[in-house]
Design a protein around this motif. Structure first.
Motif, short mmCIF file in Angstrom:
data_model
loop_
_atom_site.label_atom_id
_atom_site.label_comp_id
_atom_site.label_asym_id
_atom_site.label_seq_id
_atom_site.Cartn_x
_atom_site.Cartn_y
_atom_site.Cartn_z
N LYS A 102 18.93 35.77 -16.87
CA LYS A 102 18.09 34.99 -17.76
C LYS A 102 17.86 33.60 -17.15
O LYS A 102 18.75 33.02 -16.56
CB LYS A 102 18.75 34.84 -19.12
CG LYS A 102 18.70 36.13 -19.93
CD LYS A 102 19.03 35.89 -21.39
CE LYS A 102 19.00 37.18 -22.18
NZ LYS A 102 17.68 37.80 -22.26
N ALA A 103 16.66 33.11 -17.29
CA ALA A 103 16.34 31.79 -16.76
C ALA A 103 15.64 30.98 -17.82
O ALA A 103 14.95 31.52 -18.69
CB ALA A 103 15.45 31.91 -15.53
N ARG A 104 15.87 29.67 -17.76
CA ARG A 104 15.19 28.76 -18.69
C ARG A 104 14.50 27.70 -17.84
O ARG A 104 15.13 27.11 -16.96
CB ARG A 104 16.23 28.17 -19.64
CG ARG A 104 15.68 27.21 -20.64
CD ARG A 104 16.66 27.01 -21.79
NE ARG A 104 16.22 27.75 -22.97
CZ ARG A 104 16.73 27.58 -24.20
NH1 ARG A 104 17.71 26.75 -24.39
NH2 ARG A 104 16.26 28.27 -25.23
N LEU A 152 12.80 33.18 -19.52
CA LEU A 152 12.35 34.37 -18.79
C LEU A 152 13.50 35.33 -18.55
O LEU A 152 14.63 34.91 -18.29
CB LEU A 152 11.78 33.98 -17.42
CG LEU A 152 10.63 33.00 -17.36
CD1 LEU A 152 11.14 31.65 -16.89
CD2 LEU A 152 9.55 33.47 -16.42
N ASP A 153 13.19 36.63 -18.63
CA ASP A 153 14.11 37.68 -18.22
C ASP A 153 13.71 38.09 -16.81
O ASP A 153 12.56 38.47 -16.59
CB ASP A 153 13.97 38.90 -19.14
CG ASP A 153 14.96 38.84 -20.29
OD1 ASP A 153 16.03 38.23 -20.11
OD2 ASP A 153 14.66 39.40 -21.35
N LEU A 154 14.66 38.00 -15.87
CA LEU A 154 14.33 38.37 -14.50
C LEU A 154 15.14 39.59 -14.08
O LEU A 154 16.33 39.68 -14.37
CB LEU A 154 14.65 37.21 -13.55
CG LEU A 154 13.83 35.94 -13.69
CD1 LEU A 154 14.36 34.90 -12.72
CD2 LEU A 154 12.36 36.21 -13.42
N ALA A 183 17.56 33.80 -4.66
CA ALA A 183 16.22 34.39 -4.68
C ALA A 183 15.53 34.10 -6.00
O ALA A 183 14.33 33.76 -6.04
CB ALA A 183 16.32 35.89 -4.45
N ALA A 184 16.29 34.20 -7.10
CA ALA A 184 15.72 33.94 -8.42
C ALA A 184 15.22 32.51 -8.51
O ALA A 184 14.11 32.24 -8.99
CB ALA A 184 16.77 34.21 -9.50
N LEU A 243 19.64 28.58 -14.67
CA LEU A 243 19.90 30.02 -14.60
C LEU A 243 21.14 30.38 -15.40
O LEU A 243 22.15 29.67 -15.34
CB LEU A 243 20.10 30.44 -13.14
CG LEU A 243 18.83 30.55 -12.30
CD1 LEU A 243 19.20 30.89 -10.87
CD2 LEU A 243 17.89 31.60 -12.85
N LYS A 244 21.05 31.46 -16.18
CA LYS A 244 22.25 31.98 -16.85
C LYS A 244 22.44 33.41 -16.41
O LYS A 244 21.66 34.28 -16.81
CB LYS A 244 22.07 31.95 -18.38
CG LYS A 244 21.43 30.69 -18.90
CD LYS A 244 21.10 30.84 -20.38
CE LYS A 244 19.85 30.09 -20.74
NZ LYS A 244 19.44 30.26 -22.14
N PRO A 245 23.43 33.68 -15.55
CA PRO A 245 23.59 35.02 -14.99
C PRO A 245 23.97 36.04 -16.06
O PRO A 245 24.41 35.68 -17.14
CB PRO A 245 24.72 34.86 -13.98
CG PRO A 245 25.14 33.44 -14.02
CD PRO A 245 24.52 32.78 -15.19
#
Lengths: 80, 80
Positions: free
Chosen positions: A2-4, A44-46, A53-54, A78-80
């Protein structure tokens, strides 16, 4: 992963929306409120598993679409 | 004291703006992007020094003005 992403106006760029919020809060009796700035947050869901890379692809997304880098800055979380 | 408030749509509430961003990113070639949600971020300068008092008054601001609690949720972050 997950990213913010935060997209906010650069310092120095006028923010009438933030000013309006500040005035409204003062009007409601919140006297301790000083400057207010408003921005956007995009969650965002990646599918990407690799953090480097993210982060790189998020930076590209910001430059290409999410932020107007003339007047806006962005932060990536980033939240892994 | 600086505070950051996130106002985002509750899960389950349709987010067409987020969907549009997701589609645009996929169209630009970012295939790893899944769900996208968009929200607001509000940065405030508070004269308040006490963290508990600041948090309480921010919660009140959110309930009264910053968030529409029927469809939106909020998160409060304090940076002393």
């Amino acid at each position: 992963m997950k990213a913010r992403v935060f997209v906010t106006l650069k310092t120095g760029v006028l923010d009438p929306q933030g000013k309006a919020i500040g005035h409204a809060l003062n009007g409601l009796g919140f006297r301790t409120v000083g400057e207010v700035r408003q921005g956007k947050v995009i969650d965002l869901d990646l599918a990407e598993k690799n953090e480097t890379a993210a982060r790189a692809s998020l930076r590209e997304m910001c430059e290409k679409l999410l932020a107007n880098t003339v007047i806006e800055k962005y932060e990536i979380e980033l939240k892994p």
